[in-house]
Design a protein around this motif. Sequence first.
Motif, PDB file in Angstrom:
ATOM      1  N   MET A   1     -51.157  10.277 -54.916  1.00  0.00           N
ATOM      2  CA  MET A   1     -52.243   9.534 -54.296  1.00  0.00           C
ATOM      3  C   MET A   1     -52.014   8.020 -54.332  1.00  0.00           C
ATOM      4  O   MET A   1     -52.916   7.247 -54.015  1.00  0.00           O
ATOM      5  CB  MET A   1     -53.567   9.863 -55.004  1.00  0.00           C
ATOM      6  N   GLU A   2     -50.802   7.625 -54.682  1.00  0.00           N
ATOM      7  CA  GLU A   2     -50.544   6.195 -54.846  1.00  0.00           C
ATOM      8  C   GLU A   2     -50.669   5.443 -53.525  1.00  0.00           C
ATOM      9  O   GLU A   2     -51.262   4.354 -53.464  1.00  0.00           O
ATOM     10  CB  GLU A   2     -49.156   5.985 -55.438  1.00  0.00           C
ATOM     11  N   ASN A   3     -50.110   6.021 -52.457  1.00  0.00           N
ATOM     12  CA  ASN A   3     -50.176   5.336 -51.153  1.00  0.00           C
ATOM     13  C   ASN A   3     -51.616   5.223 -50.648  1.00  0.00           C
ATOM     14  O   ASN A   3     -51.997   4.213 -50.046  1.00  0.00           O
ATOM     15  CB  ASN A   3     -49.317   6.083 -50.130  1.00  0.00           C
ATOM     16  N   ILE A   4     -52.397   6.268 -50.907  1.00  0.00           N
ATOM     17  CA  ILE A   4     -53.808   6.239 -50.502  1.00  0.00           C
ATOM     18  C   ILE A   4     -54.550   5.168 -51.273  1.00  0.00           C
ATOM     19  O   ILE A   4     -55.341   4.395 -50.706  1.00  0.00           O
ATOM     20  CB  ILE A   4     -54.457   7.625 -50.722  1.00  0.00           C
ATOM     21  N   ALA A   5     -54.299   5.097 -52.566  1.00  0.00           N
ATOM     22  CA  ALA A   5     -54.959   4.089 -53.395  1.00  0.00           C
ATOM     23  C   ALA A   5     -54.614   2.676 -52.937  1.00  0.00           C
ATOM     24  O   ALA A   5     -55.488   1.797 -52.863  1.00  0.00           O
ATOM     25  CB  ALA A   5     -54.564   4.283 -54.856  1.00  0.00           C
ATOM     26  N   LEU A   6     -53.353   2.453 -52.594  1.00  0.00           N
ATOM     27  CA  LEU A   6     -52.935   1.127 -52.121  1.00  0.00           C
ATOM     28  C   LEU A   6     -53.601   0.774 -50.796  1.00  0.00           C
ATOM     29  O   LEU A   6     -54.022  -0.374 -50.572  1.00  0.00           O
ATOM     30  CB  LEU A   6     -51.407   1.088 -51.971  1.00  0.00           C
ATOM     31  N   LEU A   7     -53.683   1.763 -49.895  1.00  0.00           N
ATOM     32  CA  LEU A   7     -54.348   1.538 -48.605  1.00  0.00           C
ATOM     33  C   LEU A   7     -55.823   1.193 -48.819  1.00  0.00           C
ATOM     34  O   LEU A   7     -56.348   0.243 -48.219  1.00  0.00           O
ATOM     35  CB  LEU A   7     -54.221   2.785 -47.727  1.00  0.00           C
ATOM     36  N   LEU A   8     -56.482   1.955 -49.673  1.00  0.00           N
ATOM     37  CA  LEU A   8     -57.905   1.726 -49.932  1.00  0.00           C
ATOM     38  C   LEU A   8     -58.152   0.365 -50.577  1.00  0.00           C
ATOM     39  O   LEU A   8     -59.119  -0.321 -50.251  1.00  0.00           O
ATOM     40  CB  LEU A   8     -58.466   2.836 -50.823  1.00  0.00           C
ATOM     41  N   GLU A   9     -57.281  -0.030 -51.481  1.00  0.00           N
ATOM     42  CA  GLU A   9     -57.415  -1.351 -52.109  1.00  0.00           C
ATOM     43  C   GLU A   9     -57.347  -2.451 -51.060  1.00  0.00           C
ATOM     44  O   GLU A   9     -58.142  -3.400 -51.071  1.00  0.00           O
ATOM     45  CB  GLU A   9     -56.313  -1.547 -53.151  1.00  0.00           C
ATOM     46  N   ASP A  10     -56.397  -2.324 -50.145  1.00  0.00           N
ATOM     47  CA  ASP A  10     -56.231  -3.343 -49.106  1.00  0.00           C
ATOM     48  C   ASP A  10     -57.467  -3.398 -48.193  1.00  0.00           C
ATOM     49  O   ASP A  10     -57.941  -4.473 -47.834  1.00  0.00           O
ATOM     50  CB  ASP A  10     -54.980  -3.033 -48.278  1.00  0.00           C
ATOM     51  N   ILE A  11     -58.002  -2.225 -47.838  1.00  0.00           N
ATOM     52  CA  ILE A  11     -59.146  -2.149 -46.920  1.00  0.00           C
ATOM     53  C   ILE A  11     -60.442  -2.590 -47.600  1.00  0.00           C
ATOM     54  O   ILE A  11     -61.199  -3.419 -47.069  1.00  0.00           O
ATOM     55  CB  ILE A  11     -59.308  -0.716 -46.377  1.00  0.00           C
ATOM     56  N   ILE A  12     -60.695  -2.053 -48.784  1.00  0.00           N
ATOM     57  CA  ILE A  12     -61.996  -2.259 -49.428  1.00  0.00           C
ATOM     58  C   ILE A  12     -62.105  -3.623 -50.090  1.00  0.00           C
ATOM     59  O   ILE A  12     -63.128  -4.301 -49.958  1.00  0.00           O
ATOM     60  CB  ILE A  12     -62.262  -1.114 -50.435  1.00  0.00           C
ATOM     61  N   ILE A  13     -61.069  -4.054 -50.783  1.00  0.00           N
ATOM     62  CA  ILE A  13     -61.123  -5.360 -51.444  1.00  0.00           C
ATOM     63  C   ILE A  13     -61.268  -6.484 -50.417  1.00  0.00           C
ATOM     64  O   ILE A  13     -61.976  -7.470 -50.634  1.00  0.00           O
ATOM     65  CB  ILE A  13     -59.873  -5.598 -52.312  1.00  0.00           C
ATOM     66  N   LYS A  14     -60.625  -6.323 -49.274  1.00  0.00           N
ATOM     67  CA  LYS A  14     -60.727  -7.327 -48.211  1.00  0.00           C
ATOM     68  C   LYS A  14     -61.948  -7.107 -47.316  1.00  0.00           C
ATOM     69  O   LYS A  14     -62.112  -7.809 -46.313  1.00  0.00           O
ATOM     70  CB  LYS A  14     -59.454  -7.317 -47.361  1.00  0.00           C
ATOM     71  N   GLU A  15     -62.776  -6.129 -47.677  1.00  0.00           N
ATOM     72  CA  GLU A  15     -64.036  -5.834 -46.968  1.00  0.00           C
ATOM     73  C   GLU A  15     -63.822  -5.571 -45.481  1.00  0.00           C
ATOM     74  O   GLU A  15     -64.524  -6.094 -44.611  1.00  0.00           O
ATOM     75  CB  GLU A  15     -65.044  -6.970 -47.181  1.00  0.00           C
ATOM     76  N   ARG A  16     -62.837  -4.717 -45.184  1.00  0.00           N
ATOM     77  CA  ARG A  16     -62.557  -4.365 -43.786  1.00  0.00           C
ATOM     78  C   ARG A  16     -63.101  -2.997 -43.405  1.00  0.00           C
ATOM     79  O   ARG A  16     -62.980  -2.569 -42.269  1.00  0.00           O
ATOM     80  CB  ARG A  16     -61.043  -4.411 -43.542  1.00  0.00           C
ATOM     81  N   LEU A  17     -63.709  -2.297 -44.384  1.00  0.00           N
ATOM     82  CA  LEU A  17     -64.211  -0.944 -44.117  1.00  0.00           C
ATOM     83  C   LEU A  17     -65.467  -0.978 -43.258  1.00  0.00           C
ATOM     84  O   LEU A  17     -66.408  -1.725 -43.532  1.00  0.00           O
ATOM     85  CB  LEU A  17     -64.525  -0.226 -45.435  1.00  0.00           C
ATOM     86  N   ILE A  18     -65.470  -0.174 -42.189  1.00  0.00           N
ATOM     87  CA  ILE A  18     -66.668   0.003 -41.358  1.00  0.00           C
ATOM     88  C   ILE A  18     -67.370   1.300 -41.738  1.00  0.00           C
ATOM     89  O   ILE A  18     -68.580   1.329 -41.946  1.00  0.00           O
ATOM     90  CB  ILE A  18     -66.289   0.028 -39.863  1.00  0.00           C
ATOM     91  N   TYR A  19     -66.604   2.358 -41.868  1.00  0.00           N
ATOM     92  CA  TYR A  19     -67.184   3.666 -42.149  1.00  0.00           C
ATOM     93  C   TYR A  19     -66.083   4.599 -42.619  1.00  0.00           C
ATOM     94  O   TYR A  19     -64.905   4.420 -42.287  1.00  0.00           O
ATOM     95  CB  TYR A  19     -67.841   4.235 -40.877  1.00  0.00           C
TER      96      TYR A  19
END
Length: 393
Positions: A1-19
């Motif tokens: 799950m490392e790649n998923i975790a890295l993707l989520l960190e990039d999206i969520i920490i930078k507040e790019r998540l819509i849904y």
Amino acid sequence: MENIALLLEDIIIKERLIYGVLSNTKKKNEALFNKVNIKPVMIKEDKKLQFTYEYNSKVIHKNLDNLEAIEEIVKLLDEYFKQGMIFTIEADYQILISKKGKETILKKKPTRESIDLSHNRKKTYIIDEGDKCDFLIRLGVMNEKGKVFSKKYDKFRQINRFLEMVADIIPKIKTEKTLNIVDFGCGKSYLTFALYHYLIDILGLDVNIVGLDLKQDVIDFCNRVAEDLDYNRLKFIHGDIKDYQGFEKVDMVVTLHACDTATDAAIVKAVNWDAQAILSVPCCQHEIFKLIHNPIMIPMEKHGIIKEKLSSLITDSIRANVLEILGYSTQLLEFIDMEHTPKNILIRGIKTNNPNKEAIAQYLDFKKFWGLEEIYIEESLGEKLKKHLKSKL
């Protein structure tokens, strides 16, 4: 799950998540949720990610900060789901988990527009149509897909209007400790359940709520619903407003369509508890109808239907005035007509500990104008009110 975790960190920490939505469960178990929806929300002044866990017969909400959200999504994909869709400003990401646990991330063109949280802020305080809501499904307001039944749309609007009024006062009351809330005359309790859902499921506050009503069958029904929904901080009791002694301290008192002086009895209870907030929608009002008289107002008084409306306005004005004298910031707001009464005024009081001295003279002059002497709310409050009035006599 490392790649998923890295993707989520990039999206969520930078507040790019819509849904986001997680689906296609690995485990077939009736006790488990079958889908999880994720969206950014504003809770007071904080940005959170709201997780909505959809079960077969209910939904549960959690509001998590960024790091907690990343950990939760990774855990859900690792243990429960085979697929996830993450919608961001720049792209859509489809996450696939194979039977052997292999992860695949597919990047696609964005299909959703960014959310304006400054506009969305109030919307998070109410229930949107399309969002599956367990208590609304259980009470027959919406179907399993979140569609509101046409015959229940007025009730749906009323619930949202009520929650907007509650949302406005939350920043003005102390929520650090457990809040005790009593709903007098709760009836079938659509708004009591809505209050629980908002304060606990959405805001995550520590709350105890008690609904009180004189109809035993209504109380039995509401307790069954609360049990079915696992609303374990909510209970319903058969009893009268004046006799209730369940809490030593109550922070919020709600009274909806309480008849005549029952509304006053609830306000008196709230004042004696030093409640932080009072929300009251009065129903029929007979006491003042029999008492008001001013010769100048005979053109209105001689018509029963006009006098009835007039007495309601006078009664609610007196209630608001009394609360101001006792240190509450008070508003009379337009509500939505209840099923049981055409009354549509909500009295909202917030404790300020600053008695309004100007309100004392206004109250005495107002009573004199209408020829009022002893009235229920004044007599019931006793010295708590009279000590203020004596300062002007």
